[in-house]
Design a protein around this motif. Sequence first.
Motif, short mmCIF file in Angstrom:
data_model
loop_
_atom_site.label_atom_id
_atom_site.label_comp_id
_atom_site.label_asym_id
_atom_site.label_seq_id
_atom_site.Cartn_x
_atom_site.Cartn_y
_atom_site.Cartn_z
N GLU A 1 0.83 -1.21 0.00
CA GLU A 1 0.00 0.00 0.00
C GLU A 1 0.86 1.26 0.00
N THR A 2 2.03 1.19 0.64
CA THR A 2 2.93 2.35 0.66
C THR A 2 3.41 2.68 -0.74
N GLU A 3 3.77 1.66 -1.52
CA GLU A 3 4.19 1.89 -2.89
C GLU A 3 3.04 2.44 -3.74
N ALA A 4 1.84 1.95 -3.48
CA ALA A 4 0.68 2.46 -4.22
C ALA A 4 0.44 3.94 -3.92
N LEU A 5 0.57 4.34 -2.66
CA LEU A 5 0.39 5.75 -2.30
C LEU A 5 1.47 6.62 -2.93
N THR A 6 2.69 6.11 -3.01
CA THR A 6 3.77 6.88 -3.64
C THR A 6 3.48 7.13 -5.11
N VAL A 7 3.03 6.09 -5.81
CA VAL A 7 2.72 6.24 -7.24
C VAL A 7 1.53 7.18 -7.43
N LEU A 8 0.52 7.06 -6.60
CA LEU A 8 -0.66 7.91 -6.74
C LEU A 8 -0.34 9.37 -6.43
N ASN A 9 0.57 9.61 -5.51
CA ASN A 9 1.01 10.98 -5.26
C ASN A 9 1.73 11.55 -6.48
N ALA A 10 2.51 10.70 -7.16
CA ALA A 10 3.21 11.15 -8.37
C ALA A 10 2.22 11.45 -9.49
N VAL A 11 1.20 10.62 -9.63
CA VAL A 11 0.17 10.86 -10.66
C VAL A 11 -0.61 12.13 -10.33
N ASN A 12 -0.89 12.34 -9.06
CA ASN A 12 -1.61 13.54 -8.64
C ASN A 12 -0.82 14.81 -8.93
N ALA A 13 0.51 14.71 -8.89
CA ALA A 13 1.35 15.89 -9.15
C ALA A 13 1.23 16.37 -10.59
N PHE A 14 0.83 15.50 -11.50
CA PHE A 14 0.68 15.88 -12.91
C PHE A 14 -0.78 16.19 -13.26
N THR A 15 -1.59 16.43 -12.23
CA THR A 15 -2.98 16.91 -12.35
C THR A 15 -3.87 16.01 -13.20
N PHE A 16 -3.60 14.72 -13.21
CA PHE A 16 -4.56 13.82 -13.84
C PHE A 16 -5.86 13.79 -13.02
N PHE A 17 -5.71 13.92 -11.73
CA PHE A 17 -6.85 14.10 -10.83
C PHE A 17 -6.40 15.02 -9.70
N LEU A 18 -7.36 15.74 -9.12
CA LEU A 18 -7.06 16.71 -8.08
C LEU A 18 -7.91 16.43 -6.85
N ARG A 19 -7.33 16.71 -5.72
CA ARG A 19 -8.02 16.52 -4.45
C ARG A 19 -9.13 17.56 -4.30
N VAL A 20 -10.31 17.09 -3.93
CA VAL A 20 -11.47 17.97 -3.80
C VAL A 20 -12.16 17.72 -2.47
N GLN A 21 -12.94 18.70 -2.09
CA GLN A 21 -13.77 18.59 -0.89
C GLN A 21 -15.21 18.41 -1.32
N ARG A 22 -15.84 17.38 -0.80
CA ARG A 22 -17.22 17.08 -1.19
C ARG A 22 -18.19 17.73 -0.22
N GLY A 23 -19.18 18.40 -0.79
CA GLY A 23 -20.20 19.05 0.01
C GLY A 23 -21.55 18.38 -0.15
N GLY A 24 -22.60 19.15 0.04
CA GLY A 24 -23.95 18.62 -0.07
C GLY A 24 -24.42 18.56 -1.50
N PRO A 25 -25.67 18.16 -1.71
CA PRO A 25 -26.23 18.09 -3.07
C PRO A 25 -26.21 19.45 -3.75
N SER A 26 -25.90 19.44 -5.04
CA SER A 26 -25.82 20.70 -5.79
C SER A 26 -27.19 21.23 -6.17
N GLY A 27 -28.21 20.38 -6.15
CA GLY A 27 -29.56 20.79 -6.50
C GLY A 27 -30.51 20.69 -5.32
N SER A 28 -31.78 20.90 -5.61
CA SER A 28 -32.79 20.84 -4.56
C SER A 28 -33.08 19.41 -4.12
#
Length: 273
Positions: A68-95
């Motif tokens: 799992e440590t190696e997986a986290l290292t690779v995913l941090n490297a992929v995240n550095a190239f903005t393939f995906f970005l860390r986001v904060q999830r809130g409530g529903p966007s609609g009614s």
Amino acid sequence: MSMEQQAKAPPDMKKVAQFLRSGSAGVKVRVGALNGKRIDYFKGKSAVKALLSPAYAKQKNMPKITTETEALTVLNAVNAFTFFLRVQRGGPSGSSSSSPKSLQIIQEQKFAPDEYYAWFYDGSQWTTYAGGILMVAIMLGGVMFPLWPPSMRLGVWYLSMCMLGLIGLFFAIAIVRLIFYIITVIVASPGIWIFPQLFADVGFVDSFIPLWEWDLPKKKSKKKKGDKHKDKTSDADKLKKNGGAFVEEVEDSGNSRPQSRSAKIEEVEDEDD
């Protein structure tokens, strides 16, 4: 900016992103709303599980991951190239409560299994492009059908007639087998089905095997006799449990109250004596 960062990514990191974005990775993708637009996002632990799966181990020219440590290292490297970005999830966007969750990009980017990440990479698009080109070619071919050579038009006509003939033959077989079944139900109960596997979820050849079969009802699974008598005990066992006392229910007679059942205790001799 994301496209520029992704273009600078090493080939192995790009392949990891392509794997995670593909359906073979098994990453659970959800739909959220970011700045009023729908966007796919996932949870970090789902990506970690995908990199530790056998499907990833079969991939070539990609970083080897066993922990799992190696997986986290690779995913941090992929995240550095903005393939995906860390986001904060809130409530529903609609009614409605079923509306996509609202997402907001977090300035501090890091990868953690319990965080959410929004995709800014659509993966390989060659299948989409190939499908679009094929669809355009089919439409142009249909529009230009009058300009086809006579031999090609004749071939298409024969092909269409063969397809219609096969469809008609299928319906004819279905009708004949139903009529034959009704006749055999009356004459030779319980009836015979021709091509009993015709509508079963099997291959084309297996649909016509066997040729016929009796319409026998499916046998229900019977419980074993041992299971029925599993909880029953003999009178001798009851005597041993009750310390030599035999409990018997008898009717209590009386005029002042309705008949009822009461317990009568009677001493009996042990069988061992």
